[in-house]
Motif scaffolding. Structure first.
Motif, PDB file in Angstrom:
ATOM      1  N   LEU A   1       0.874  -1.178   0.000  1.00 47.87           N
ATOM      2  CA  LEU A   1       0.000   0.000   0.000  1.00 47.87           C
ATOM      3  C   LEU A   1       0.904   1.219   0.000  1.00 47.87           C
ATOM      4  CD1 LEU A   1      -2.819  -0.807   2.590  1.00 47.87           C
ATOM      5  CD2 LEU A   1      -3.042  -0.597   0.117  1.00 47.87           C
ATOM      6  N   GLU A   2       0.773   2.042  -1.031  1.00 46.95           N
ATOM      7  CA  GLU A   2       1.600   3.253  -1.136  1.00 46.95           C
ATOM      8  C   GLU A   2       3.083   2.933  -0.957  1.00 46.95           C
ATOM      9  OE1 GLU A   2      -0.052   6.041  -2.068  1.00 46.95           O
ATOM     10  OE2 GLU A   2      -1.884   4.842  -1.941  1.00 46.95           O
ATOM     11  N   GLY A   3       3.518   1.810  -1.511  1.00 43.41           N
ATOM     12  CA  GLY A   3       4.918   1.415  -1.456  1.00 43.41           C
ATOM     13  C   GLY A   3       5.348   0.720  -0.180  1.00 43.41           C
ATOM     14  N   GLU A   4       4.478   0.643   0.817  1.00 45.96           N
ATOM     15  CA  GLU A   4       4.802  -0.006   2.082  1.00 45.96           C
ATOM     16  C   GLU A   4       4.268  -1.438   2.068  1.00 45.96           C
ATOM     17  OE1 GLU A   4       3.578   0.234   6.791  1.00 45.96           O
ATOM     18  OE2 GLU A   4       3.276   1.997   5.537  1.00 45.96           O
ATOM     19  N   GLN A   5       5.139  -2.404   2.350  1.00 46.34           N
ATOM     20  CA  GLN A   5       4.718  -3.798   2.327  1.00 46.34           C
ATOM     21  C   GLN A   5       3.797  -4.107   3.495  1.00 46.34           C
ATOM     22  OE1 GLN A   5       7.785  -6.704   1.712  1.00 46.34           O
ATOM     23  NE2 GLN A   5       6.306  -8.370   1.647  1.00 46.34           N
ATOM     24  N   ILE A   6       2.646  -4.727   3.179  1.00 45.84           N
ATOM     25  CA  ILE A   6       1.668  -5.086   4.202  1.00 45.84           C
ATOM     26  C   ILE A   6       1.306  -6.573   4.162  1.00 45.84           C
ATOM     27  CG2 ILE A   6       0.711  -2.773   4.335  1.00 45.84           C
ATOM     28  CD1 ILE A   6      -1.577  -5.106   2.766  1.00 45.84           C
ATOM     29  N   GLY A   7       1.832  -7.294   3.162  1.00 45.15           N
ATOM     30  CA  GLY A   7       1.508  -8.709   3.044  1.00 45.15           C
ATOM     31  C   GLY A   7       2.542  -9.459   2.242  1.00 45.15           C
TER      32      GLY A   7
END
Length: 143
Positions: free
Chosen positions: A51-57
């Motif tokens: 999400l928006e370049g941030e890894q969440i999964g």
């Protein structure tokens, strides 16, 4: 609204996040040494959810690319669950060109059978035919 992006680019993976989650928060890889995690990533088809370049999964597939695949290490960070991200991640995994035409696609889960059932996964037809060699203490012994 943030847009979820899913990529199989290993260079984009946040290895610190992956190691922290897998070794400290997961029920299946607690104590996982970083070097072991890095070797598993190097030898697998991996998917990062961002999400928006941030890894969440994350999801990892061990496969021969022809007849067999094993799905493992699937997770979405707790603060991002309940928003359809795990379903989007599964759709991306199952649509990947390297994972088409497989005879058998397996996984083991104790936390989300309801998720995988939505994508056609079922309990094995002959559980008595499956065997394993499990070493629960492998991560806690000195190398």
């Amino acid at each position: 609204m943030q847009t979820l992006t899913i990529s199989d680019d290993k260079a984009a993976l946040d290895l610190d996040l992956l190691h922290r989650f897998l070794s400290q928060e997961s029920s299946w890889a607690r104590g996982l040494p970083r070097a072991t995690m890095e070797r598993s990533i190097a030898n697998s088809l991996c998917f990062g959810a961002y999400l928006e370049g941030e890894q969440i999964g994350f999801a990892r597939v061990v496969t021969d690319g022809a007849s067999f695949a094993y799905l493992c290490d699937v997770f979405v960070l707790a603060e991002h669950r309940g928003r359809g991200h795990s379903k989007a991640l599964m759709r991306a995994v199952l649509a990947h060109p390297q994972l088409q035409g497989l005879r058998r696609f397996m996984l083991a889960t104790s936390t989300a059978p309801w998720l995988y059932a939505q994508f056609g996964f079922t309990p094995v037809a002959k559980p008595e035919a499956l065997m394993e060699r499990l070493d629960r203490d492998v991560y806690s012994r000195p190398a």
